[in-house]
Design a protein around this motif. Sequence first.
Motif, PDB file in Angstrom:
ATOM      1  N   GLN A 166       0.825  -1.218   0.000  1.00 11.04           N
ATOM      2  CA  GLN A 166       0.000   0.000   0.000  1.00 11.04           C
ATOM      3  C   GLN A 166       0.858   1.266   0.000  1.00 11.04           C
ATOM      4  OE1 GLN A 166      -3.315   0.105  -0.531  1.00 11.04           O
ATOM      5  NE2 GLN A 166      -3.121   2.332  -0.624  1.00 11.04           N
ATOM      6  N   GLU A 167       1.956   1.246   0.732  1.00  9.86           N
ATOM      7  CA  GLU A 167       2.837   2.422   0.773  1.00  9.86           C
ATOM      8  C   GLU A 167       3.348   2.775  -0.629  1.00  9.86           C
ATOM      9  OE1 GLU A 167       7.128   3.793   2.699  1.00  9.86           O
ATOM     10  OE2 GLU A 167       6.195   1.936   3.402  1.00  9.86           O
ATOM     11  N   ILE A 183       1.929   1.821  -3.514  1.00 13.55           N
ATOM     12  CA  ILE A 183       0.765   2.223  -4.323  1.00 13.55           C
ATOM     13  C   ILE A 183       0.575   3.729  -4.196  1.00 13.55           C
ATOM     14  CG2 ILE A 183      -1.770   2.115  -4.505  1.00 13.55           C
ATOM     15  CD1 ILE A 183      -1.513  -0.882  -3.640  1.00 13.55           C
ATOM     16  N   GLU A 184       0.645   4.227  -2.976  1.00 13.88           N
ATOM     17  CA  GLU A 184       0.413   5.655  -2.744  1.00 13.88           C
ATOM     18  C   GLU A 184       1.553   6.510  -3.283  1.00 13.88           C
ATOM     19  OE1 GLU A 184      -1.131   6.665   1.110  1.00 13.88           O
ATOM     20  OE2 GLU A 184      -2.473   4.924   1.112  1.00 13.88           O
ATOM     21  N   LYS A 185       2.781   6.029  -3.243  1.00 13.52           N
ATOM     22  CA  LYS A 185       3.901   6.773  -3.820  1.00 13.52           C
ATOM     23  C   LYS A 185       3.775   6.857  -5.341  1.00 13.52           C
ATOM     24  CE  LYS A 185       7.363   5.669  -0.288  1.00 13.52           C
ATOM     25  NZ  LYS A 185       8.561   4.844  -0.007  1.00 13.52           N
ATOM     26  N   GLY A 196      -0.598   8.133  -5.868  1.00 16.65           N
ATOM     27  CA  GLY A 196      -1.166   9.210  -5.067  1.00 16.65           C
ATOM     28  C   GLY A 196      -1.704   8.724  -3.732  1.00 16.65           C
ATOM     29  N   VAL A 197      -1.676   9.621  -2.768  1.00 14.23           N
ATOM     30  CA  VAL A 197      -2.113   9.315  -1.404  1.00 14.23           C
ATOM     31  C   VAL A 197      -3.577   8.862  -1.405  1.00 14.23           C
ATOM     32  CG1 VAL A 197      -2.479  10.274   0.911  1.00 14.23           C
ATOM     33  CG2 VAL A 197      -0.452  10.930  -0.407  1.00 14.23           C
ATOM     34  N   GLY A 198      -3.836   7.754  -0.704  1.00 16.74           N
ATOM     35  CA  GLY A 198      -5.195   7.234  -0.590  1.00 16.74           C
ATOM     36  C   GLY A 198      -5.669   6.427  -1.787  1.00 16.74           C
ATOM     37  N   HIS A 199      -4.797   6.227  -2.778  1.00 11.20           N
ATOM     38  CA  HIS A 199      -5.202   5.503  -3.995  1.00 11.20           C
ATOM     39  C   HIS A 199      -5.551   4.051  -3.681  1.00 11.20           C
ATOM     40  CE1 HIS A 199      -5.400   4.926  -8.374  1.00 11.20           C
ATOM     41  NE2 HIS A 199      -4.934   3.712  -8.124  1.00 11.20           N
ATOM     42  N   GLU A 200      -6.634   3.591  -4.269  1.00 11.70           N
ATOM     43  CA  GLU A 200      -7.057   2.184  -4.180  1.00 11.70           C
ATOM     44  C   GLU A 200      -6.926   1.560  -5.563  1.00 11.70           C
ATOM     45  OE1 GLU A 200      -8.563   0.553  -1.396  1.00 11.70           O
ATOM     46  OE2 GLU A 200      -8.054   2.298  -0.164  1.00 11.70           O
ATOM     47  N   LYS A 219       2.324   9.292 -10.572  1.00 10.10           N
ATOM     48  CA  LYS A 219       2.442  10.338  -9.542  1.00 10.10           C
ATOM     49  C   LYS A 219       3.766  10.298  -8.784  1.00 10.10           C
ATOM     50  CE  LYS A 219      -1.878  11.898  -9.831  1.00 10.10           C
ATOM     51  NZ  LYS A 219      -3.031  12.002  -9.015  1.00 10.10           N
TER      52      LYS A 219
END
Length: 192
Positions: free
Chosen positions: A19-20, A22-24, A27-31, A108
Amino acid sequence: MSKKVLPVALSNRHIHLCQEDIEKLFGVGHELTKVKDLSQPGQYACEEKVDLVGPKNIIKGVRVLGPARPKTQVEISIADGFILGLKPPVRDSGDIAGSPEFKIVGPKGEVEMEEGIIAAARHIHMHTSDAEAFGVVDKQRVKIRTGGERAITFENVLVRAHETYALEMHIDVDEGNAAGLKNGEMVELITE
């Protein structure tokens, strides 16, 4: 005694992300966005793709598979390793220690990986009831015989038996092409 047969699936290059990361990358909070379910229950192909950067070249558009995992892991073929300028070790899934450094680039952001890229060792997923029917146990090594014009026998095939798995052998595209195999073809499991 009847033959023990099961379907084969050719695995193309792909990436499992934590998950870390994925967000990098997205984008933050991305699913992750599911595109389609895969043969293994709970696993799916995602809309998201990333680029892999090695010392020699870039492979663009590598498919992300979901759901998020505890650790990021890339699975490529040996031929992909040549393209990137890397020597991915042949390993069982999850065994990434000491694998080459590389970079992942998303829309991102990017992630510099100290390790995490392997050529996945050939393996068989099977439900525990299939393992019982086949007379094998989790983590056993077996042989698989293919048929056809380019028939070969794969050695050192890892059995991964679990109550959540569906019966299927996984090999990479290089191995599948060498044996003239297509997704869904039946192969024979041999225990000697």
